[in-house]
Every structure is written in structure tokens, then in C-alpha cells.
Scaffold this motif. Structure first.
Motif, mmCIF file in Angstrom:
data_model
loop_
_atom_site.group_PDB
_atom_site.id
_atom_site.type_symbol
_atom_site.label_atom_id
_atom_site.label_comp_id
_atom_site.label_asym_id
_atom_site.label_seq_id
_atom_site.Cartn_x
_atom_site.Cartn_y
_atom_site.Cartn_z
ATOM 1 N N GLY A 88 0.785 -1.220 0.000
ATOM 2 C CA GLY A 88 0.000 0.000 0.000
ATOM 3 C C GLY A 88 0.817 1.270 0.000
ATOM 4 N N VAL A 89 2.065 1.203 -0.498
ATOM 5 C CA VAL A 89 2.918 2.389 -0.523
ATOM 6 C C VAL A 89 3.081 2.894 -1.953
ATOM 7 C CG1 VAL A 89 4.186 1.679 1.535
ATOM 8 C CG2 VAL A 89 5.058 1.026 -0.729
ATOM 9 N N LYS A 90 3.405 4.183 -2.078
ATOM 10 C CA LYS A 90 3.769 4.738 -3.370
ATOM 11 C C LYS A 90 5.220 4.380 -3.681
ATOM 12 C CE LYS A 90 0.397 8.459 -2.915
ATOM 13 N NZ LYS A 90 0.183 9.916 -2.744
ATOM 14 N N MET A 91 5.660 4.713 -4.881
ATOM 15 C CA MET A 91 6.927 4.177 -5.375
ATOM 16 C C MET A 91 7.809 5.276 -5.944
ATOM 17 S SD MET A 91 4.953 1.078 -7.349
ATOM 18 C CE MET A 91 3.434 0.489 -6.573
ATOM 19 N N ASP A 98 7.651 1.540 -18.493
ATOM 20 C CA ASP A 98 6.813 0.473 -19.034
ATOM 21 C C ASP A 98 6.441 -0.562 -17.979
ATOM 22 O OD1 ASP A 98 6.809 1.646 -21.533
ATOM 23 O OD2 ASP A 98 8.357 0.332 -22.372
ATOM 24 N N GLU A 99 7.334 -0.793 -17.021
ATOM 25 C CA GLU A 99 7.034 -1.804 -16.003
ATOM 26 C C GLU A 99 5.957 -1.312 -15.041
ATOM 27 O OE1 GLU A 99 10.655 -3.508 -14.397
ATOM 28 O OE2 GLU A 99 11.076 -4.490 -16.324
ATOM 29 N N TYR A 100 5.834 -0.020 -14.851
ATOM 30 C CA TYR A 100 4.716 0.510 -14.060
ATOM 31 C C TYR A 100 3.424 0.452 -14.855
ATOM 32 C CZ TYR A 100 8.049 1.932 -10.596
ATOM 33 O OH TYR A 100 9.027 1.894 -9.634
ATOM 34 N N LYS A 101 3.499 0.768 -16.132
ATOM 35 C CA LYS A 101 2.311 0.709 -16.967
ATOM 36 C C LYS A 101 1.782 -0.720 -17.051
ATOM 37 C CE LYS A 101 2.515 3.154 -20.812
ATOM 38 N NZ LYS A 101 3.063 3.722 -22.070
ATOM 39 N N ALA A 102 2.701 -1.680 -17.219
ATOM 40 C CA ALA A 102 2.288 -3.086 -17.304
ATOM 41 C C ALA A 102 1.642 -3.557 -16.011
ATOM 42 C CB ALA A 102 3.492 -3.960 -17.646
ATOM 43 N N PRO A 152 -0.851 3.781 -11.546
ATOM 44 C CA PRO A 152 -1.091 5.104 -12.137
ATOM 45 C C PRO A 152 0.064 6.062 -11.857
ATOM 46 C CG PRO A 152 -2.447 4.774 -10.178
ATOM 47 C CD PRO A 152 -1.797 3.457 -10.465
ATOM 48 N N PRO A 153 0.262 7.047 -12.726
ATOM 49 C CA PRO A 153 1.365 7.997 -12.545
ATOM 50 C C PRO A 153 1.356 8.714 -11.205
ATOM 51 C CG PRO A 153 0.483 8.176 -14.762
ATOM 52 C CD PRO A 153 -0.426 7.255 -14.025
ATOM 53 N N ALA A 154 0.184 8.928 -10.615
ATOM 54 C CA ALA A 154 0.103 9.648 -9.344
ATOM 55 C C ALA A 154 0.766 8.894 -8.199
ATOM 56 C CB ALA A 154 -1.355 9.938 -8.990
ATOM 57 N N ARG A 155 1.036 7.585 -8.381
ATOM 58 C CA ARG A 155 1.647 6.787 -7.318
ATOM 59 C C ARG A 155 3.135 6.536 -7.556
ATOM 60 N NH1 ARG A 155 -1.568 5.175 -3.584
ATOM 61 N NH2 ARG A 155 -0.137 3.593 -2.818
ATOM 62 N N ASN A 180 7.895 12.636 -22.713
ATOM 63 C CA ASN A 180 7.364 11.446 -23.386
ATOM 64 C C ASN A 180 6.408 10.587 -22.573
ATOM 65 O OD1 ASN A 180 9.049 11.356 -26.032
ATOM 66 N ND2 ASN A 180 10.577 11.697 -24.425
ATOM 67 N N THR A 181 6.255 10.870 -21.286
ATOM 68 C CA THR A 181 5.407 10.000 -20.472
ATOM 69 C C THR A 181 4.554 10.809 -19.505
ATOM 70 O OG1 THR A 181 6.773 9.654 -18.481
ATOM 71 C CG2 THR A 181 7.373 8.389 -20.445
ATOM 72 N N ALA A 182 3.433 10.245 -19.113
ATOM 73 C CA ALA A 182 2.582 10.875 -18.104
ATOM 74 C C ALA A 182 3.227 10.835 -16.727
ATOM 75 C CB ALA A 182 1.226 10.169 -18.066
ATOM 76 N N TYR A 183 4.209 9.962 -16.550
ATOM 77 C CA TYR A 183 4.891 9.823 -15.264
ATOM 78 C C TYR A 183 5.894 10.952 -15.021
ATOM 79 C CZ TYR A 183 2.859 5.153 -15.163
ATOM 80 O OH TYR A 183 1.970 4.102 -15.159
ATOM 81 N N GLY A 184 6.166 11.755 -16.040
ATOM 82 C CA GLY A 184 7.119 12.840 -15.897
ATOM 83 C C GLY A 184 6.637 13.986 -15.035
#
Length: 413
Positions: free
Chosen positions: A222-225, A252-256, A260-263, A280-284
Motif C-alpha cells: 500500500g505504498v507509493k513508489m 513500461d514496467e509501471y504501466k504493465a 497510475p502515474p500519481a503513485r 514522453n510520459t505521463a509519469y514525468g
């Protein structure tokens, strides 16, 4: 008397083996248990309104919750071998809301959790295994003169990029450290600083993890990363694997895994990695640009910090010393860098608490270099944290023992 002990053992086993034996939906995140250290630090503080407030919290609060202000630096690496399952679980148990996996790659281009691509000789048992034959620099014992003075320290260098993933997974994590005066491999590996411990570095612990495994574990806990893409020790491209492909593979490993990017707070000391994620990514949006300044003179100025924001970078993470200084009265206060970063509209995370050993003996190293004259006791760590939180306004603190910032965040909101 026996039933509670068995129940506790069963609960502990469930947490420490949850990745192997339970589906994510079946796992209950561990209850936050801070342990005695934060309370020891409060008791050790000099008398002040802050101490009084923290003592009142410690006396009156019945339970603590996980908090994003507390970031597990390599897990809970003050006492557990860094970047191991055991270290990550300990960090979540003591209240870290975010946990870090430093990311490097193996010979077969698989992502794994290690602080550096070339640190296996100090963070694992590789030198005591047949895989030592694959180290780029084998163990070389220390040499001494006739009077017993050290001439050349013991050395070795072992890289994840020399091992396949299957080989990497046969290793066990150990506490980071080495003995520069070692004449044997066993002596070299026995180099843990005295203010850490080898108590959790036994042959059945120190479980190494892939990046994918860390993601699944963190989901279950239950933690963010906050993965940090480590700059390679080998020339890039590596067997056709480019730096951009490396940065994209991490995302890609988070997307797979449907995270979500917010975590996720992807980090790097290498500006092109941050720029790649931003562009290039929403995670940026939550990418963290780490600052590796060794001294105040190395820090970016106001114009450079404003330039980061203009590029779409929202979070910077300098070392503690960059954010603090002392005033004419000797009080710890925000630095010019801290003021400039805030003026630029940047959020700030800092590193790393609980990584300087005993504070009361002075000489506390790099992290305290700009305000060490104001540090006199172990409890001053909470004073440092308070200035960073309330005057600088940091959003999070990396800590080798995240119970300390978790306690502070619970008490001071």
C-alpha cells in the motif's frame, strides 16, 4: 502466553512472504509500528516548544499512520540490507508512505533493485560465491609496509551487468560496507559501520528483488513508489540498449503493472532522463531531479532553478546541506538555495536522514556540512526535520529509518 507469540509469528511470516504466497488483493498492509527510536530522539532533545509538542504527541497518540512525508531510502537501510524485500517491508511497517527502488540492469537487460550497477561487492555476498569469477575486478587484498601501515586498501568491483537475472537472484543482500584493511574476502565483507547492524543479514534474509517484484510488493504494502534510474557504469548503448530505452523500460514496467502515474515518483541525477520522462510520459509530472552537489558551491543558482521549472520539472531533491545554514545567532535556518527553489515554484524532497551515524560526536559529514556547528545531540535530528518541514517546506524526506519522519509527520501534520 504461547498463543499471542504464535499469532505474531504468523503475522510476521505473512508480511515477509507476501510476494511469494499471496495475491495483491489478499494482502493487508502491515500496521504501522514506529519502534523506540523516534521516542529516544524526542527524549534526547534540548528543552524547547518543539520537544514539548512532540512529547505530548508521543504520550497521547495511540496509533500512527503511513505518511508520504516519510520516504524509505533503499527501504529501511539503517538496519536492513538495502534494496531487499526485508528492508522494504520494514520501511512500510514503520510508516513510510513512499519506498525507493534504485534501478540498474543485468547482462540480459532486466531491471533490478541496487543502489549502483557496480556495488555488488559491497552490498551482496557475491565475493563469497562462484559468481566472484565474473567480477570486473577481483578481490585484491590490502597491502601494508613493514611497520603495519596501510599502503593500498583492499578492493573489488562487481557489476549487475556481468550477471544474468537468474545469476543475480542467487545472491543475498548484506549491509553496505567493506573493510579497506582486509587481507581476505571474509574480512573485506565484514565492513559494516558500527552504528549499523548485521543482525538482519543472515543467510536466509537479504532477499534481492527485480524492479517488477518491487512494484508488486509495494502495491501489496500500500505504498507509493520512487524508482531511481541509476546512471550505468558501462558505456551506453549497452549491447544495443540505449539510455532512452532504459528510461522507457522503467516506465513500461509501471504501466504493465497498472500503477497510475500519481503513485510513482521516478528519479534520476541525470537530467536527460528527467527530460525524457517529462516530454514522453505521463509519469514525468512527478519526476524528481536529484542534485548530486558535494558542496554549496556546486549548487544551481536561482536562474538555473527557474530553468528547471521552465522545462516542466516540478520536483527537485538536493541533499540536506543544500537547504540549511545557520544565522548569526547559530540557529538552523533555510538556505538561499531553499528560498530560490521555492521562488521558482519547485517542490522539494531531500536526502538522507539517519545516514550520518552518531551526531553528538560532531564531524557529521556531508549532509550536515553547512550547519554542523548547530548540531550537539542525537535529538537535534528532529530539529533539523522541523526546520526542513515548516520553514523550508519540503514535501518529503528520504530516510534510512523512515519511522523518524513518519513520527514527525503524524505529530506535526
Amino acid at each position: 502466553m504461547h498463543t499471542p507469540i504464535r499469532a505474531l509469528a504468523a503475522a510476521t511470516l505473512a508480511i515477509t512472504t507476501l510476494g511469494a504466497q499471496a495475491a495483491p488483493s489478499a494482502v493487508v498492509p502491515p500496521t504501522v509500528q514506529l519502534g523506540p527510536r523516534p521516542f529516544f530522539l524526542v527524549d534526547d532533545m534540548a528543552d524547547s516548544p518543539l520537544k514539548t509538542a512532540l512529547q505530548a504527541c508521543a504520550a497521547g497518540r495511540k496509533a500512527y499512520t503511513r505518511h508520504d512525508f516519510a520516504i524509505g531510502h533503499r527501504g529501511a537501510s539503517l538496519q536492513f540490507p538495502e534494496h531487499t524485500r526485508e528492508s522494504y517491508v520494514a520501511a512500510a511497517r514503520m510508516g513510510a508512505g513512499i519506498v525507493e527502488c534504485d534501478v540498474v540492469f543485468t547482462k540480459d537487460k532486466q531491471l533490478v533493485c541496487r543502489h549502483a550497477q557496480d556495488d555488488l561487492h559491497t552490498t551482496t555476498n557475491i565475493l563469497a560465491t562462484p559468481l566472484a569469477a565474473k567480477c570486473v575486478k577481483p578481490f585484491t587484498p590490502a597491502t601494508f609496509d613493514a611497520a603495519g601501515n596501510l599502503l593500498t586498501p583492499a578492493s573489488a568491483s562487481c557489476r549487475t551487468s556481468e550477471l544474468t537475472l537468474a545469476e543475480f537472484k542467487t545472491l543475498r543482500g548484506k549491509m553496505d560496507g567493506y573493510n579497506p584493511k582486509a587481507r581476505t574476502v571474509a574480512e573485506y565483507m565484514a565492513g559494516t559501520p558500527g552504528w549499523r547492524t548485521d543482525l538482519y543479514s543472515g543467510p536466509t534474509s537479504g532477499t534481492l528483488m527485480t524492479h517488477k517484484e518491487s512494484i508488486e510488493l509495494f502495491k501489496q504494502l500500500g505504498v507509493k513508489m520512487t524508482p531511481e534510474l541509476k546512471y550505468p557504469a558501462v558505456a551506453m548503448p549497452f549491447d544495443g540498449f540505449t539510455q532512452e530505452a532504459y528510461a522507457q523500460k522503467l516506465i513500461d514496467e509501471y504501466k504493465a503493472a497498472r500503477v497510475p502515474p500519481a503513485r510513482v515518483f521516478p528519479q534520476s541525477f541525470y537530467l536527460p532522463d528527467i527530460q525524457y520522462w517529462v516530454q514522453n510520459t505521463a509519469y514525468g509530472k512527478q519526476a524528481v531531479y536529484l542534485d548530486d552537489a558535494a558542496t554549496p558551491a556546486d549548487l544551481p543558482n536561482a536562474a538555473e532553478l527557474a530553468g528547471y521549472k521552465a522545462q516542466g520539472i516540478n520536483i527537485v531533491a538536493p541533499p540536506i546541506f543544500a537547504l540549511l545554514t545557520t544565522d548569526a545567532a547559530g540557529n538552523i535556518v533555510p538556505s538561499q538555495y531553499a528560498k530560490d527553489a521555492k521562488a521558482a515554484g519547485l517542490d522539494i524532497i531531500s536526502w538522507s536522514l539517519e545516514r550520518s551515524g552518531i551526531l553528538a560526536d560532531g564531524n557529521n559529514g556531508s549532509y550536515y556540512q553547512t550547519f554542523d556547528s548547530a548540531i550537539h545531540r542525537e535529538g537535534d535530528m528532529l530539529l533539523v526535520l522541523d526546520v526542513l518541514a515548516r520553514q523550508v517546506g519540503i514535501r518529503g524526506m528520504f530516510s534510512d529509518w523512515p519511522a523518524t519522519p513518519a513520527f514527525y509527520a503524524n505529530c506535526m501534520k
